[in-house]
Design a protein around this motif. Structure first.
Motif, PDB file in Angstrom:
ATOM      1  N   LEU A  24      36.712  36.178  32.974  1.00 42.03           N
ATOM      2  CA  LEU A  24      37.055  34.956  32.253  1.00 42.03           C
ATOM      3  C   LEU A  24      38.348  34.343  32.763  1.00 42.03           C
ATOM      4  CD1 LEU A  24      36.271  36.254  28.662  1.00 42.03           C
ATOM      5  CD2 LEU A  24      34.880  34.732  30.060  1.00 42.03           C
ATOM      6  N   GLU A  25      39.121  35.120  33.488  1.00 40.28           N
ATOM      7  CA  GLU A  25      40.421  34.661  33.968  1.00 40.28           C
ATOM      8  C   GLU A  25      40.285  33.414  34.841  1.00 40.28           C
ATOM      9  OE1 GLU A  25      44.447  36.538  35.958  1.00 40.28           O
ATOM     10  OE2 GLU A  25      42.609  37.715  35.891  1.00 40.28           O
ATOM     11  N   GLY A  26      41.025  32.359  34.486  1.00 43.13           N
ATOM     12  CA  GLY A  26      41.018  31.117  35.239  1.00 43.13           C
ATOM     13  C   GLY A  26      39.817  30.222  34.974  1.00 43.13           C
ATOM     14  N   ARG A  27      38.944  30.626  34.091  1.00 44.90           N
ATOM     15  CA  ARG A  27      37.744  29.832  33.803  1.00 44.90           C
ATOM     16  C   ARG A  27      37.952  29.037  32.517  1.00 44.90           C
ATOM     17  NH1 ARG A  27      33.008  32.045  36.678  1.00 44.90           N
ATOM     18  NH2 ARG A  27      31.811  30.711  35.315  1.00 44.90           N
ATOM     19  N   THR A  28      37.365  27.848  32.458  1.00 47.05           N
ATOM     20  CA  THR A  28      37.433  26.992  31.278  1.00 47.05           C
ATOM     21  C   THR A  28      36.014  26.755  30.783  1.00 47.05           C
ATOM     22  OG1 THR A  28      39.431  25.923  32.097  1.00 47.05           O
ATOM     23  CG2 THR A  28      38.182  24.746  30.408  1.00 47.05           C
ATOM     24  N   GLY A  29      35.856  26.816  29.475  1.00 45.73           N
ATOM     25  CA  GLY A  29      34.530  26.617  28.909  1.00 45.73           C
ATOM     26  C   GLY A  29      34.563  25.688  27.717  1.00 45.73           C
ATOM     27  N   ARG A  58      37.858  26.382  25.650  1.00 47.66           N
ATOM     28  CA  ARG A  58      38.513  27.678  25.846  1.00 47.66           C
ATOM     29  C   ARG A  58      38.885  27.859  27.315  1.00 47.66           C
ATOM     30  NH1 ARG A  58      34.683  31.918  24.138  1.00 47.66           N
ATOM     31  NH2 ARG A  58      33.960  31.816  26.263  1.00 47.66           N
ATOM     32  N   HIS A  59      40.026  28.530  27.540  1.00 51.16           N
ATOM     33  CA  HIS A  59      40.472  28.833  28.903  1.00 51.16           C
ATOM     34  C   HIS A  59      40.932  30.291  28.953  1.00 51.16           C
ATOM     35  CE1 HIS A  59      41.989  28.152  32.918  1.00 51.16           C
ATOM     36  NE2 HIS A  59      43.088  28.805  32.550  1.00 51.16           N
ATOM     37  N   GLY A  60      40.383  31.050  29.908  1.00 51.99           N
ATOM     38  CA  GLY A  60      40.766  32.445  30.083  1.00 51.99           C
ATOM     39  C   GLY A  60      42.023  32.562  30.926  1.00 51.99           C
ATOM     40  N   PHE A  61      43.033  33.289  30.413  1.00 55.26           N
ATOM     41  CA  PHE A  61      44.257  33.462  31.195  1.00 55.26           C
ATOM     42  C   PHE A  61      44.471  34.905  31.633  1.00 55.26           C
ATOM     43  CE2 PHE A  61      45.596  33.812  26.808  1.00 55.26           C
ATOM     44  CZ  PHE A  61      46.501  34.868  26.816  1.00 55.26           C
ATOM     45  N   ASN A  64      40.990  39.843  29.586  1.00 52.03           N
ATOM     46  CA  ASN A  64      40.661  40.084  28.178  1.00 52.03           C
ATOM     47  C   ASN A  64      41.040  38.945  27.235  1.00 52.03           C
ATOM     48  OD1 ASN A  64      41.190  43.027  29.364  1.00 52.03           O
ATOM     49  ND2 ASN A  64      39.776  43.166  27.645  1.00 52.03           N
ATOM     50  N   TRP A  65      41.955  38.075  27.618  1.00 50.43           N
ATOM     51  CA  TRP A  65      42.482  37.081  26.687  1.00 50.43           C
ATOM     52  C   TRP A  65      42.095  35.665  27.099  1.00 50.43           C
ATOM     53  CZ3 TRP A  65      44.607  38.112  22.108  1.00 50.43           C
ATOM     54  CH2 TRP A  65      45.100  39.394  21.882  1.00 50.43           C
ATOM     55  N   SER A  66      41.775  34.858  26.094  1.00 56.94           N
ATOM     56  CA  SER A  66      41.550  33.428  26.314  1.00 56.94           C
ATOM     57  C   SER A  66      42.156  32.652  25.156  1.00 56.94           C
ATOM     58  CB  SER A  66      40.055  33.118  26.452  1.00 56.94           C
ATOM     59  OG  SER A  66      39.357  33.439  25.284  1.00 56.94           O
TER      60      SER A  66
END
Length: 183
Positions: A24-29, A58-61, A64-66
């Motif tokens: 999820l890191e760096g991805r936006t949904g 949502r954006h994953g940074f 595990n965290w978004s």
């Protein structure tokens, strides 16, 4: 046998193959949600359980965290008569609708970031605008829009039953990745 099939299916999903979306890191949904809600608090439990729906970004940074922001809308109705407690009911005893529009921001912790089935925990802070509407005799369609009900404040003064409040929400949910870009 049905119980065994259900448990076997659930276990298979929980230990599913690696996630199509990888990380999820760096991805936006962008997504939507549908659920149920119930108002709690006060001397009696008058609220029924009714629907709530919304949209979020949502954006994953990290793996595990978004972070997410969003808005939701829903309503509840009286589920019990004065002096009674409603409990967990979908029934309504009156045509008053408490409509709620909520804007929120928060974070999700993804419990299985590398799994196709992704359970998560979340926490949000927000602002909710609410209004009690009288829908007696109205055919409101998709959204209640009746007149605002007059009631009494804590001091016994007549007021319109509407307001804006801060909110805090804890969530438990899951998403299932169908493809690399769709969950």
């Amino acid at each position: 046998m049905k119980k065994f099939v259900f448990v076997a299916t659930l276990l298979t999903v929980l230990v599913a193959t690696p996630l199509f979306a990888n990380t999820l890191e760096g991805r936006t949904g962008f997504g939507g949600q549908f659920g149920i809600q119930k108002l709690v608090g006060g001397d009696h439990d008058y609220s029924n359980v009714d629907q709530n729906f919304g949209l979020w970004l949502r954006h994953g940074f990290s793996p595990n965290w978004s972070l997410e922001v969003g808005a939701s809308y829903g309503w509840v109705r009286p589920g019990a008569l004065r002096g009674e407690d409603a409990g967990f009911t979908l029934d309504s005893v009156h045509a008053f609708y408490t409509t709620m529009t909520n804007g929120f921001a928060g974070a999700r912790y993804h419990l299985a970031p590398e799994s196709r089935f992704g359970p998560y925990l979340g926490a949000h802070l927000g602002v909710m605008a609410w209004k009690v509407r009288d829908e007696n005799g109205n055919d409101f369609g998709a959204f209640p829009d009746g007149s605002t009900v007059r009631g009494y404040d804590k001091d016994g003064n007549p007021v319109y039953l509407e307001g804006t409040n801060m909110t805090g929400t804890l969530t438990l949910g899951a998403e299932y990745f169908l493809t690399e870009s769709l969950s």
